[in-house]
Design an enzyme around this catalytic site. Structure first.
Site, PDB file in Angstrom:
ATOM      1  N   ALA A   1       0.827  -1.209   0.000  1.00  0.00           N
ATOM      2  CA  ALA A   1       0.000   0.000   0.000  1.00  0.00           C
ATOM      3  C   ALA A   1       0.856   1.252   0.000  1.00  0.00           C
ATOM      4  O   ALA A   1       0.518   2.255   0.631  1.00  0.00           O
ATOM      5  CB  ALA A   1      -0.928  -0.001   1.219  1.00  0.00           C
TER       6      ALA A   1
ATOM      7  N   GLU B   1       6.584  -8.967 -17.281  1.00  0.00           N
ATOM      8  CA  GLU B   1       5.822  -7.720 -17.281  1.00  0.00           C
ATOM      9  C   GLU B   1       5.516  -7.291 -18.714  1.00  0.00           C
ATOM     10  O   GLU B   1       6.294  -7.551 -19.640  1.00  0.00           O
ATOM     11  CB  GLU B   1       6.607  -6.616 -16.557  1.00  0.00           C
ATOM     12  CG  GLU B   1       6.785  -6.865 -15.069  1.00  0.00           C
ATOM     13  CD  GLU B   1       5.481  -6.924 -14.323  1.00  0.00           C
ATOM     14  OE1 GLU B   1       4.589  -6.098 -14.601  1.00  0.00           O
ATOM     15  OE2 GLU B   1       5.332  -7.817 -13.461  1.00  0.00           O
TER      16      GLU B   1
ATOM     17  N   ASN C   1      -1.037 -12.264 -14.722  1.00  0.00           N
ATOM     18  CA  ASN C   1      -0.717 -12.210 -13.301  1.00  0.00           C
ATOM     19  C   ASN C   1      -1.624 -11.182 -12.636  1.00  0.00           C
ATOM     20  O   ASN C   1      -1.669 -10.025 -13.050  1.00  0.00           O
ATOM     21  CB  ASN C   1       0.755 -11.822 -13.130  1.00  0.00           C
ATOM     22  CG  ASN C   1       1.134 -11.612 -11.683  1.00  0.00           C
ATOM     23  OD1 ASN C   1       0.522 -12.172 -10.787  1.00  0.00           O
ATOM     24  ND2 ASN C   1       2.165 -10.804 -11.460  1.00  0.00           N
TER      25      ASN C   1
ATOM     26  N   ASN D   1      -6.301   2.036 -10.222  1.00  0.00           N
ATOM     27  CA  ASN D   1      -5.202   2.977 -10.425  1.00  0.00           C
ATOM     28  C   ASN D   1      -5.663   4.353 -10.872  1.00  0.00           C
ATOM     29  O   ASN D   1      -4.864   5.289 -10.905  1.00  0.00           O
ATOM     30  CB  ASN D   1      -4.219   2.414 -11.455  1.00  0.00           C
ATOM     31  CG  ASN D   1      -3.483   1.196 -10.941  1.00  0.00           C
ATOM     32  OD1 ASN D   1      -2.896   1.236  -9.862  1.00  0.00           O
ATOM     33  ND2 ASN D   1      -3.529   0.105 -11.686  1.00  0.00           N
TER      34      ASN D   1
ATOM     35  N   ARG E   1     -30.887  14.906  12.317  1.00  0.00           N
ATOM     36  CA  ARG E   1     -29.459  15.193  12.366  1.00  0.00           C
ATOM     37  C   ARG E   1     -28.778  14.415  13.494  1.00  0.00           C
ATOM     38  O   ARG E   1     -29.437  13.772  14.304  1.00  0.00           O
ATOM     39  CB  ARG E   1     -29.261  16.703  12.503  1.00  0.00           C
ATOM     40  CG  ARG E   1     -29.677  17.464  11.245  1.00  0.00           C
ATOM     41  CD  ARG E   1     -29.696  18.968  11.464  1.00  0.00           C
ATOM     42  NE  ARG E   1     -28.415  19.469  11.956  1.00  0.00           N
ATOM     43  CZ  ARG E   1     -28.243  20.700  12.440  1.00  0.00           C
ATOM     44  NH1 ARG E   1     -29.281  21.541  12.502  1.00  0.00           N
ATOM     45  NH2 ARG E   1     -27.059  21.086  12.853  1.00  0.00           N
TER      46      ARG E   1
ATOM     47  N   HIS F   1     -45.400  18.533  11.065  1.00  0.00           N
ATOM     48  CA  HIS F   1     -45.145  19.448   9.963  1.00  0.00           C
ATOM     49  C   HIS F   1     -44.296  20.639  10.398  1.00  0.00           C
ATOM     50  O   HIS F   1     -44.468  21.188  11.471  1.00  0.00           O
ATOM     51  CB  HIS F   1     -46.439  20.040   9.366  1.00  0.00           C
ATOM     52  CG  HIS F   1     -47.701  19.386   9.790  1.00  0.00           C
ATOM     53  ND1 HIS F   1     -48.344  18.470   9.017  1.00  0.00           N
ATOM     54  CD2 HIS F   1     -48.448  19.517  10.916  1.00  0.00           C
ATOM     55  CE1 HIS F   1     -49.431  18.055   9.630  1.00  0.00           C
ATOM     56  NE2 HIS F   1     -49.520  18.673  10.795  1.00  0.00           N
TER      57      HIS F   1
ATOM     58  N   TYR G   1     -30.399  28.807  20.139  1.00  0.00           N
ATOM     59  CA  TYR G   1     -29.101  29.444  19.882  1.00  0.00           C
ATOM     60  C   TYR G   1     -29.224  30.955  20.022  1.00  0.00           C
ATOM     61  O   TYR G   1     -30.100  31.578  19.419  1.00  0.00           O
ATOM     62  CB  TYR G   1     -28.641  29.068  18.475  1.00  0.00           C
ATOM     63  CG  TYR G   1     -27.257  29.540  18.098  1.00  0.00           C
ATOM     64  CD1 TYR G   1     -26.167  29.326  18.933  1.00  0.00           C
ATOM     65  CD2 TYR G   1     -27.033  30.172  16.877  1.00  0.00           C
ATOM     66  CE1 TYR G   1     -24.898  29.740  18.570  1.00  0.00           C
ATOM     67  CE2 TYR G   1     -25.766  30.591  16.504  1.00  0.00           C
ATOM     68  CZ  TYR G   1     -24.699  30.374  17.353  1.00  0.00           C
ATOM     69  OH  TYR G   1     -23.443  30.790  16.989  1.00  0.00           O
TER      70      TYR G   1
ATOM     71  N   ARG H   1     -48.818  35.727  23.831  1.00  0.00           N
ATOM     72  CA  ARG H   1     -48.963  36.430  22.564  1.00  0.00           C
ATOM     73  C   ARG H   1     -49.758  37.698  22.825  1.00  0.00           C
ATOM     74  O   ARG H   1     -50.469  37.814  23.834  1.00  0.00           O
ATOM     75  CB  ARG H   1     -49.676  35.550  21.536  1.00  0.00           C
ATOM     76  CG  ARG H   1     -51.091  35.181  21.924  1.00  0.00           C
ATOM     77  CD  ARG H   1     -51.675  34.119  21.021  1.00  0.00           C
ATOM     78  NE  ARG H   1     -53.070  33.853  21.354  1.00  0.00           N
ATOM     79  CZ  ARG H   1     -53.668  32.681  21.185  1.00  0.00           C
ATOM     80  NH1 ARG H   1     -52.985  31.652  20.697  1.00  0.00           N
ATOM     81  NH2 ARG H   1     -54.943  32.521  21.488  1.00  0.00           N
TER      82      ARG H   1
END
Length: 459
Positions: free
Chosen positions: A10, A155, A170, A228, A333, A363, A387, A440
């Site tokens: 590798a 090769e 090979n 490759n 999430r 909804h 937040y 309200r």
């Protein structure tokens, strides 16, 4: 059974990938190529596994962790040179060593086991995994003698006209008697077009010394695909995707359109679950039985309980219970835990929230950094205001709470068990148990206002 070892190569640069990411770390069906190889060879009962790394060594080591030992090939001088870097770990060991490339993600433990068995039965010092293909350009050719035994591997760039006509190639996977392998590596020359030390030259060295060199020809050429460039990467993705989909279908999962369904290699799906087109299941996701997923749904690193339905939605790093209904167009999430028999409806976003059994947000709601009890109803447009521009705050909603439409719960705030919040309220203080909270402005009706306004404009 003799000791078994493996060396994974590798260390290549992967320049044809044209990528900042180290080649063997490119994912196939959500898992790095080299991880696919390690997962398969780890099924062979190895005593030692050595991964030869070069460019991006630290990233490969981080990916594989302690399942492998590592050897550094600081300068890439060929495959024989790469294997020789493992000498400090393996050279004195007795047994059989498998050598395989880290960019062959499709290779299976079954094929490697068959190679090892052929090696043992033939009493060979080396055994080559070969394949027969009609267009062998670019591959090393298997040259056999008049008795059909492997004589050498040539090769492509070094082959003559007769050798180029050979169609047995090979694959780059071998097994060797371990001590014979490391004794032969010092005899390999770099007298070739590339000026490199080729591992296939060990085959000719052993043959010339009178040792048996065997070959196992696989019928599954696609397993030997070396990645490759991006074209080969896409080919590997398609083959692996089809393999994974087939495995799931054989195990009782219905996939309506396999060509448009993507399942990670590590996902687990229960029987009688139905996957609709456009479904993407990533990472270590576990989906129960009798579920219905999709169309056009993404689930990543999540746990989904039995008899759950998720339509046209996204679920990331979360846990959903049984008989949950999600979507369409919902987003769950990370770090959310959804209870049983929950309804998460259209255009609802839930983030880092515990959502109790039988509760509903049907909804147009955002529920973030919250703890929602059981049997809660969150009306259309319910928002946890978590937040303040600097910090996140928690909202706690007790059992049996009813939140009216278009209500804002400004965290930190608690709505206790059984309380009601009137529609259109903005809640900034805690609401006691079983209380009705109205926050309200009072409605004022001005009689005849419109007529007076219009008449005034005319004058």
């Amino acid at each position: 059974m003799s000791n078994r070892f493996a060396v994974i190569l590798a260390a290549g640069k992967g320049t044809r990938m044209k990528s900042k990411l180290y080649k063997v770390l490119h994912p196939v069906c959500g898992k790095p190529m080299v991880q696919h190889v390690v997962d398969q060879v780890s099924q062979l009962g190895l005593q030692k596994l050595v991964t030869v790394v070069g460019h991006g060594a630290e990233m490969v080591q981080e990916q594989l962790g302690n399942v492998s030992e590592f050897a550094l090939q600081a300068e890439q001088l060929g495959t024989a040179h790469a294997v020789d870097q493992a000498a400090s770990v393996l050279a004195n060991e007795e047994g059989t060593t498998l050598v395989i490339c880290g960019d062959t993600p499709l290779i299976t433990a079954e094929t490697m086991e068959a190679l090892l068995q052929q090696h043992k039965e033939a009493g060979a010092m080396a055994t080559v995994l070969t394949a027969y293909i009609e267009e062998p350009a670019g591959y090393g050719r298997i040259v056999r003698n008049e008795n059909g035994h492997v004589e050498k591997i040539v090769e492509h760039k070094d082959a003559n006209e007769k050798e180029l006509a050979i169609k047995e190639i090979n694959t780059g996977t071998y097994c060797f008697d371990n001590k014979a392998l490391f004794a032969s590596l010092s005899k390999v020359s770099n007298d070739n077009v590339q000026g490199e030390y080729y591992l296939p030259d060990v085959i000719e060295i052993l043959k010339n010394e009178g040792h048996i060199v065997s070959a196992y020809q696989t019928e599954h050429f696609d397993e030997t695909l070396g990645v490759n460039d991006r074209v080969a990467l896409s080919q590997a993705e398609i083959i692996m995707k089809n393999r994974i989909n087939r495995k799931n279908m054989v195990n009782g999962v219905t996939i309506i359109d396999p060509s448009n369904t993507y399942i990670s290699a590590d996902a687990i799906i229960g029987s009688d679950t139905v996957l609709h087109p456009g479904t993407i299941i990533e990472g270590n996701t576990v989906i129960g039985s009798d579920c219905e997923i999709g169309p056009h749904t993404v689930i990543r690193d999540s746990e989904i309980g039995d008899r759950t339905t998720i339509r046209q939605s996204t679920v990331h790093d979360s846990k959903l219970g049984t008989e949950v209904s999600v979507g369409p167009f919902a987003h769950i999430r990370p770090d959310s835990v959804i209870g049983d028999e929950v309804r998460v409806g259209n255009f609802v976003e839930i983030k880092k929230t515990v959502f109790g059994n039988r509760s509903k947000a049907s909804h147009l709601s955002y529920i973030g950094d919250a703890q929602v009890g059981e049997d809660v109803n969150l009306g259309c447009g319910s928002i946890t205001v978590n937040y303040d521009g600097k910090n996140k705050f928690k909202t706690v909603i007790g059992n049996g709470v009813f939140i009216g439409c278009n209500s804002n719960l400004v965290a930190p705030v608690t709505v206790e068990d059984g309380a009601y919040v009137a529609a259109g309220s903005t809640i900034t203080e805690n609401v006691p148990s079983k209380a009705l909270s109205v926050a309200r402005a009072r409605q004022v009706n001005k009689e005849d206002y419109v007529d007076q306004l219009l008449n005034k404009k005319k004058s």
